[in-house]
Motif scaffolding. Structure first.
Motif, PDB file in Angstrom:
ATOM      1  N   LEU A 199       0.870  -1.278   0.042  1.00 54.73           N
ATOM      2  CA  LEU A 199       0.083   0.048   0.079  1.00 54.73           C
ATOM      3  C   LEU A 199       0.795   1.084   0.119  1.00 54.73           C
ATOM      4  CD1 LEU A 199      -2.617  -1.050   2.560  1.00 54.73           C
ATOM      5  CD2 LEU A 199      -3.127  -1.075  -0.105  1.00 54.73           C
ATOM      6  N   ALA A 200       2.025   1.218   0.577  1.00 54.92           N
ATOM      7  CA  ALA A 200       2.984   2.347   0.585  1.00 54.92           C
ATOM      8  C   ALA A 200       3.711   2.555  -0.761  1.00 54.92           C
ATOM      9  CB  ALA A 200       3.926   2.308   1.630  1.00 54.92           C
ATOM     10  N   GLY A 201       3.745   1.662  -1.631  1.00 59.65           N
ATOM     11  CA  GLY A 201       4.416   1.518  -2.977  1.00 59.65           C
ATOM     12  C   GLY A 201       4.325   2.916  -3.842  1.00 59.65           C
ATOM     13  N   PRO A 202       4.821   3.155  -4.678  1.00 63.94           N
ATOM     14  CA  PRO A 202       4.581   4.134  -5.730  1.00 63.94           C
ATOM     15  C   PRO A 202       2.935   4.334  -6.401  1.00 63.94           C
ATOM     16  CG  PRO A 202       6.549   3.091  -6.047  1.00 63.94           C
ATOM     17  CD  PRO A 202       5.883   2.368  -5.168  1.00 63.94           C
ATOM     18  N   GLY A 203       2.298   5.320  -6.239  1.00 67.02           N
ATOM     19  CA  GLY A 203       1.082   5.428  -6.674  1.00 67.02           C
ATOM     20  C   GLY A 203      -0.218   4.851  -5.956  1.00 67.02           C
ATOM     21  N   HIS A 204       0.132   4.093  -4.730  1.00 72.38           N
ATOM     22  CA  HIS A 204      -0.797   3.683  -4.104  1.00 72.38           C
ATOM     23  C   HIS A 204      -1.165   4.537  -2.837  1.00 72.38           C
ATOM     24  CE1 HIS A 204       1.157  -0.388  -5.262  1.00 72.38           C
ATOM     25  NE2 HIS A 204       0.378   0.111  -6.215  1.00 72.38           N
ATOM     26  N   SER A 205      -2.457   4.115  -2.258  1.00 70.06           N
ATOM     27  CA  SER A 205      -3.082   5.126  -1.299  1.00 70.06           C
ATOM     28  C   SER A 205      -2.332   4.871  -0.064  1.00 70.06           C
ATOM     29  CB  SER A 205      -4.399   4.479  -0.842  1.00 70.06           C
ATOM     30  OG  SER A 205      -5.021   5.170   0.107  1.00 70.06           O
ATOM     31  N   SER A 206      -2.234   5.895   0.929  1.00 69.01           N
ATOM     32  CA  SER A 206      -1.742   5.773   2.343  1.00 69.01           C
ATOM     33  C   SER A 206      -2.890   6.009   3.479  1.00 69.01           C
ATOM     34  CB  SER A 206      -0.816   7.210   2.351  1.00 69.01           C
ATOM     35  OG  SER A 206      -1.496   8.410   2.024  1.00 69.01           O
ATOM     36  N   ASP A 207      -3.895   5.665   3.004  1.00 73.99           N
ATOM     37  CA  ASP A 207      -5.027   5.572   4.105  1.00 73.99           C
ATOM     38  C   ASP A 207      -4.670   4.726   4.972  1.00 73.99           C
ATOM     39  OD1 ASP A 207      -6.251   7.639   2.510  1.00 73.99           O
ATOM     40  OD2 ASP A 207      -7.681   5.987   1.452  1.00 73.99           O
ATOM     41  N   PHE A 208      -4.102   3.641   4.804  1.00 77.16           N
ATOM     42  CA  PHE A 208      -3.756   2.755   5.610  1.00 77.16           C
ATOM     43  C   PHE A 208      -2.990   3.115   6.924  1.00 77.16           C
ATOM     44  CE2 PHE A 208       0.363   2.935   3.794  1.00 77.16           C
ATOM     45  CZ  PHE A 208       1.393   2.409   4.709  1.00 77.16           C
ATOM     46  N   MET A 209      -2.299   4.270   6.869  1.00 79.47           N
ATOM     47  CA  MET A 209      -1.545   4.792   8.113  1.00 79.47           C
ATOM     48  C   MET A 209      -2.659   5.224   8.981  1.00 79.47           C
ATOM     49  SD  MET A 209       1.617   6.744   6.213  1.00 79.47           S
ATOM     50  CE  MET A 209       0.681   8.011   5.270  1.00 79.47           C
ATOM     51  N   ASN A 210      -3.733   5.959   8.504  1.00 75.06           N
ATOM     52  CA  ASN A 210      -4.886   6.546   9.313  1.00 75.06           C
ATOM     53  C   ASN A 210      -5.428   5.388  10.070  1.00 75.06           C
ATOM     54  OD1 ASN A 210      -4.279   9.200   8.673  1.00 75.06           O
ATOM     55  ND2 ASN A 210      -5.653   8.992   6.843  1.00 75.06           N
ATOM     56  N   ILE A 211      -5.581   4.047   9.348  1.00 82.90           N
ATOM     57  CA  ILE A 211      -6.559   2.958   9.710  1.00 82.90           C
ATOM     58  C   ILE A 211      -5.494   2.560  10.931  1.00 82.90           C
ATOM     59  CG2 ILE A 211      -7.074   0.541   9.244  1.00 82.90           C
ATOM     60  CD1 ILE A 211      -7.587   1.574   6.392  1.00 82.90           C
ATOM     61  N   TYR A 212      -4.323   2.326  10.555  1.00 83.37           N
ATOM     62  CA  TYR A 212      -3.461   1.901  11.732  1.00 83.37           C
ATOM     63  C   TYR A 212      -3.299   2.834  13.059  1.00 83.37           C
ATOM     64  CZ  TYR A 212       0.630  -0.252  14.020  1.00 83.37           C
ATOM     65  OH  TYR A 212       1.672  -0.629  14.938  1.00 83.37           O
ATOM     66  N   ALA A 213      -3.088   3.929  12.734  1.00 83.62           N
ATOM     67  CA  ALA A 213      -3.388   4.797  14.009  1.00 83.62           C
ATOM     68  C   ALA A 213      -4.440   4.782  14.542  1.00 83.62           C
ATOM     69  CB  ALA A 213      -2.767   6.393  13.300  1.00 83.62           C
ATOM     70  N   GLN A 214      -5.644   4.839  13.997  1.00 77.36           N
ATOM     71  CA  GLN A 214      -6.701   4.826  14.720  1.00 77.36           C
ATOM     72  C   GLN A 214      -7.211   3.611  15.402  1.00 77.36           C
ATOM     73  OE1 GLN A 214     -10.233   5.118  11.706  1.00 77.36           O
ATOM     74  NE2 GLN A 214     -11.655   5.170  13.437  1.00 77.36           N
ATOM     75  N   ILE A 215      -6.931   2.608  15.013  1.00 78.47           N
ATOM     76  CA  ILE A 215      -7.170   1.377  15.518  1.00 78.47           C
ATOM     77  C   ILE A 215      -6.223   0.899  16.831  1.00 78.47           C
ATOM     78  CG2 ILE A 215      -7.402  -1.254  15.316  1.00 78.47           C
ATOM     79  CD1 ILE A 215      -8.195  -0.964  12.434  1.00 78.47           C
ATOM     80  N   ARG A 216      -4.928   1.207  16.556  1.00 79.22           N
ATOM     81  CA  ARG A 216      -3.852   0.956  17.438  1.00 79.22           C
ATOM     82  C   ARG A 216      -4.189   1.851  18.776  1.00 79.22           C
ATOM     83  NH1 ARG A 216      -3.174  -3.476  18.659  1.00 79.22           N
ATOM     84  NH2 ARG A 216      -1.744  -2.768  20.040  1.00 79.22           N
ATOM     85  N   SER A 217      -4.466   3.411  18.598  1.00 76.91           N
ATOM     86  CA  SER A 217      -4.634   4.380  19.188  1.00 76.91           C
ATOM     87  C   SER A 217      -5.921   4.027  20.059  1.00 76.91           C
ATOM     88  CB  SER A 217      -4.991   5.533  18.724  1.00 76.91           C
ATOM     89  OG  SER A 217      -5.279   6.575  19.766  1.00 76.91           O
ATOM     90  N   SER A 218      -7.108   3.421  19.537  1.00 72.30           N
ATOM     91  CA  SER A 218      -8.169   3.000  20.325  1.00 72.30           C
ATOM     92  C   SER A 218      -7.796   1.850  21.217  1.00 72.30           C
ATOM     93  CB  SER A 218      -9.287   2.493  19.314  1.00 72.30           C
ATOM     94  OG  SER A 218     -10.357   1.834  20.086  1.00 72.30           O
TER      95      SER A 218
END
Length: 355
Positions: A199-218
């Motif tokens: 997901l972090a590769g060229p041209g791909h989405s970085s939404d997974f970062m918000n997903i990770y931060a949200q879930i682990r923060s919770s």
């Protein structure tokens, strides 16, 4: 006279022998010359034959080299053609797998996505107006969404709040003696790491970062909430004793002065919070007993326990993040991850002040 005659006969006999020997040598020389002439003739004939053979073989050799080169070129062209044909069939061969999603087989799914990416690069460069390119783009977007969804599902399914008993152990155990927390199973971490890299590769989405931060923060907030709930009975009893001894919360005729103690508690909590923040910046966890031994910080022990535990949990989350997320995204994700637990920690201090 006889002696002269004898001498003469000896000389004539010697001369006759010498002549025979010369004749024999001459005959041998003639035979040798004849043999030499024959050998020269044979060698000349062999040389002529070799020349004719060379004249015959050389064109054949050149033709063979040419044919070999042609064969190699044809082989390379066939491989390239097979590769192109395969790329034209990528969309139809992987579509069912892409639509099914990566559940249970992340590695296999990423291999299919790699095929889609390779085909996309080929058609983008060589045939940007082809129907296949549009189909592959659609599959790539679908696969990205599926991977992002699987990333979220894996985190939600396997992320659990740290048990209160473990949190208690963390509070009374020195930092260097703390065993590492097992937040996620090893296989799940490997799958999350593989998905995050893609997901972090060229041209791909970085939404997974918000997903990770949200879930682990919770999960960190839930862990702190669990500790807070465990402390409530003891804290309530201590608060009741304090009110009875000071007269706070008595009858209407009893004078109540709460503004002064509340401001004092706020100042003490603020001091603790500043100490915790400074420790967080240094990457260390303060010892709660260092603060509780200070008489000026009386009444902030619960907040200090939460603060110390918060730092230890954040250090554990940082270690987990480094195992899953690529280094270039650590700072951004950690800033988002720490925000909600930090707000919870501050709110806990404010609630303590208002009691």
């Amino acid at each position: 006279m006889d002696r002269i005659t004898a001498k003469r006969r000896d000389i004539e006999a010697q001369l006759e022998r010498d002549q025979k020997e010369v004749s024999s040598l001459k005959a041998s020389l003639d035979r040798t010359k004849q043999l030499t002439d024959n050998m020269v003739g044979i060698l000349d004939s062999f040389e002529n034959r070799l020349q004719k053979l060379d004249d015959t073989i050389r064109p054949v050799h050149k033709e063979t080299v040419h044919l070999t080169r042609l064969q190699e070129n044809v082989g390379k062209a066939m491989k390239a053609l097979d590769r192109v044909i395969e790329l034209y069939h990528v969309a139809s061969s992987v579509e069912a797998h892409i639509r099914e999603g990566p559940s249970g087989n992340v590695d296999g799914y990423l291999k299919q996505m790699a095929r889609v990416t390779s085909a996309l690069e080929f058609f983008s460069e060589n045939n940007p107006h082809s129907v296949e390119l549009a189909t592959l783009k659609s599959l790539s977007e679908l696969g990205r969404d599926m991977l992002s969804r699987e990333f979220r599902n894996l985190l939600n399914r396997h992320s659990k709040a740290v048990p209160v008993a473990t949190l208690m152990d963390m509070l009374i155990t020195l930092e260097e003696d703390l065993p590492p927390l097992e937040h996620l199973p090893e296989k799940v971490m490997e799958d999350l790491s593989a998905i995050a890299r893609w997901l972090a590769g060229p041209g791909h989405s970085s939404d997974f970062m918000n997903i990770y931060a949200q879930i682990r923060s919770s999960q960190v907030s839930r862990s702190l909430q669990g500790l807070k709930e465990a402390y409530k009975p003891a804290a309530s009893g201590q608060s009741l004793k304090h009110k009875q001894s000071t007269g706070v919360g008595g009858t209407k005729d009893t004078p109540q002065k709460r503004a002064g103690p509340r401001r004092s508690t706020q100042r003490r909590s603020s001091r603790v919070f500043l100490e915790v923040t400074a420790s967080a910046q240094k990457g260390v966890c303060p010892d709660p007993t260092d603060f509780m031994a200070d008489e000026s910080l009386e009444g902030t022990s619960l907040f200090m326990h939460h603060s110390s535990l918060f730092l230890k949990l954040m250090q554990s989350e940082k270690t987990l993040m480094q195992c899953i997320i690529a280094p270039g995204y650590h700072e951004r994700i950690f800033e988002n991850l720490v925000q909600i637990p930090m707000d919870f920690l501050i709110a806990s201090g404010e609630v303590k002040d208002s009691d």
